[in-house]
Design a protein around this motif. Structure first.
Motif, PDB file in Angstrom:
ATOM      1  N   UNK A  20       0.851  -1.185   0.000  1.00 33.63           N
ATOM      2  CA  UNK A  20       0.000   0.000   0.000  1.00 33.63           C
ATOM      3  C   UNK A  20       0.890   1.238   0.000  1.00 33.63           C
ATOM      4  N   UNK A  21       0.672   2.100  -0.964  1.00 26.98           N
ATOM      5  CA  UNK A  21       1.393   3.371  -1.051  1.00 26.98           C
ATOM      6  C   UNK A  21       0.494   4.412  -0.398  1.00 26.98           C
ATOM      7  N   UNK A  22       0.756   4.711   0.861  1.00 23.91           N
ATOM      8  CA  UNK A  22      -0.083   5.617   1.651  1.00 23.91           C
ATOM      9  C   UNK A  22       0.177   7.074   1.245  1.00 23.91           C
ATOM     10  N   UNK A  23      -0.896   7.766   0.823  1.00 24.14           N
ATOM     11  CA  UNK A  23      -0.744   9.140   0.336  1.00 24.14           C
ATOM     12  C   UNK A  23      -1.419  10.175   1.232  1.00 24.14           C
ATOM     13  N   UNK A  24      -1.934   9.735   2.392  1.00 30.48           N
ATOM     14  CA  UNK A  24      -2.671  10.655   3.259  1.00 30.48           C
ATOM     15  C   UNK A  24      -1.937  11.921   3.655  1.00 30.48           C
ATOM     16  N   UNK A  25      -0.684  11.829   4.123  1.00 34.47           N
ATOM     17  CA  UNK A  25       0.007  13.043   4.564  1.00 34.47           C
ATOM     18  C   UNK A  25       0.278  14.053   3.445  1.00 34.47           C
ATOM     19  N   UNK A  26       0.325  13.596   2.211  1.00 31.37           N
ATOM     20  CA  UNK A  26       0.579  14.519   1.103  1.00 31.37           C
ATOM     21  C   UNK A  26      -0.701  14.793   0.318  1.00 31.37           C
ATOM     22  N   UNK A  55       5.197   2.327   3.097  1.00 29.49           N
ATOM     23  CA  UNK A  55       5.460   3.421   2.159  1.00 29.49           C
ATOM     24  C   UNK A  55       4.474   4.534   2.467  1.00 29.49           C
ATOM     25  N   UNK A  56       4.998   5.681   2.914  1.00 27.20           N
ATOM     26  CA  UNK A  56       4.146   6.797   3.323  1.00 27.20           C
ATOM     27  C   UNK A  56       4.647   8.056   2.621  1.00 27.20           C
TER      28      UNK A  56
END
Length: 315
Positions: A20-26, A55-56
């Motif tokens: 999972x490529x976490x994109x929440x912070x960006x 991956x964040x």
């Protein structure tokens, strides 16, 4: 089934594990009108890592004028350094141009992303350039990153539909995607920016990319849930063999060009489906849900994720 866990019933021919490529912070926070304090962003990333996300996407080194929410990249990135929880966590950052790359490298970033468009209208509105001009801008960025052994992701937006141009022809997306990958990107993320994709469209595009020489193991998918199709589209991509899926904790984020958009695919909704299919993610769903509940409190509104609402017993 125990409380908070789906019944695990695998389906044949799906990948055994998904990254999972976490994109929440960006991507999730960039459209927030109220500026989120840098310390809260750092804590958000720490909690996401604690939930098992490997991956964040941390921030973006764009000019502060264009994305004020991410103007604190120079302050945030050093706050993430030197912690044990970072040992197994990748922190990619978005860079729009050579200046953005300079800023990212100066802080020790080891994974970057560039953001292109499959349509001319969005390229003009988002980058103030034609597609060809944007690719020319990315070329030295990718080349320099590769020289420094930096991992490069290429985002391609408007892969399925564009609010000004309508449905985007598959051959058009393939052409731009191939050009982007030919620059030297390690990975391609296909963006359904306004959430209009359906599973057949997804499978057709993936097959066409393979025929053009873009292998499945270099492709990630990035779906929005505007029409409730994000999970269905993700499952179609998994059936094709895709093993990288973008998602945003709590469903944060959205598209300013589609008034009915409900935002990015929620990471919790994705994890619930994947765990039910017996697919490994490395994510602790309980800790992830608690993180999104906490972040929703910081933002002053409930999470749009159905799984977060169900598991936290909040409507």
């Amino acid at each position: 089934m125990t409380e908070g866990l789906p019944m695990e019933i695998p389906v044949a021919d799906l990948p055994p594990r998904i990254r999972i490529h976490e994109v929440g912070p960006r991507d999730g926070l960039q459209n927030e009108k109220a500026v989120v304090p840098t310390e809260i962003k750092a804590e958000f990333i720490r909690r996401l890592a604690g939930a098992g996300l490997s991956t964040i996407e941390a921030t973006s080194f764009v000019h502060p004028k264009w994305v004020p929410q991410l103007a604190d990249a120079e302050q945030l990135f050093p706050m993430l350094d030197g912690h044990e929880w970072l040992d197994d966590v990748a922190l990619p950052v978005l860079v729009p141009n050579a200046r953005g790359l300079d800023r990212a490298l100066a802080l020790g970033a080891r994974r970057i992303a560039v953001f292109g468009s499959a349509t001319e209208t969005f390229a003009a509105r988002n980058l103030n350039r034609t597609i060809a001009e944007s690719l020319a801008m990315f070329e030295p960025v990718v080349a320099r990153a590769r020289e420094d052994k930096i991992h490069v992701r290429g985002y391609l937006s408007m892969c399925f539909g564009d609010p000004w141009e309508g449905p985007v022809p598959v051959h058009q997306v393939v052409r731009v995607a191939k050009q982007l990958m030919d620059l030297g990107c390690d990975e391609l993320s296909l963006g359904d920016t306004i959430g209009v994709a359906t599973p057949g469209h997804v499978l057709t595009l993936l097959a066409a990319l393979n025929e053009a020489g873009v292998p499945t193991n270099t492709i990630g998918v990035h779906f929005h849930d505007t029409y409730g199709q994000a999970l269905a589209n993700t499952l179609a991509a998994l059936q094709h063999g895709v093993t990288t899926v973008d998602a945003s904790a709590g469903g944060l984020g959205g598209c300013p060009y589609a008034k009915s958009a409900t935002g990015n695919l929620a990471t919790e909704d994705l994890v619930w489906m994947l765990h039910g299919l017996g697919i490994e993610t490395g994510v602790d769903l309980g800790r992830l849900t608690a993180t999104s509940v906490w972040m929703a409190e910081q933002l002053g509104r409930p999470s749009p994720s159905r799984t977060v609402r169900a598991l936290s017993h909040k409507e």
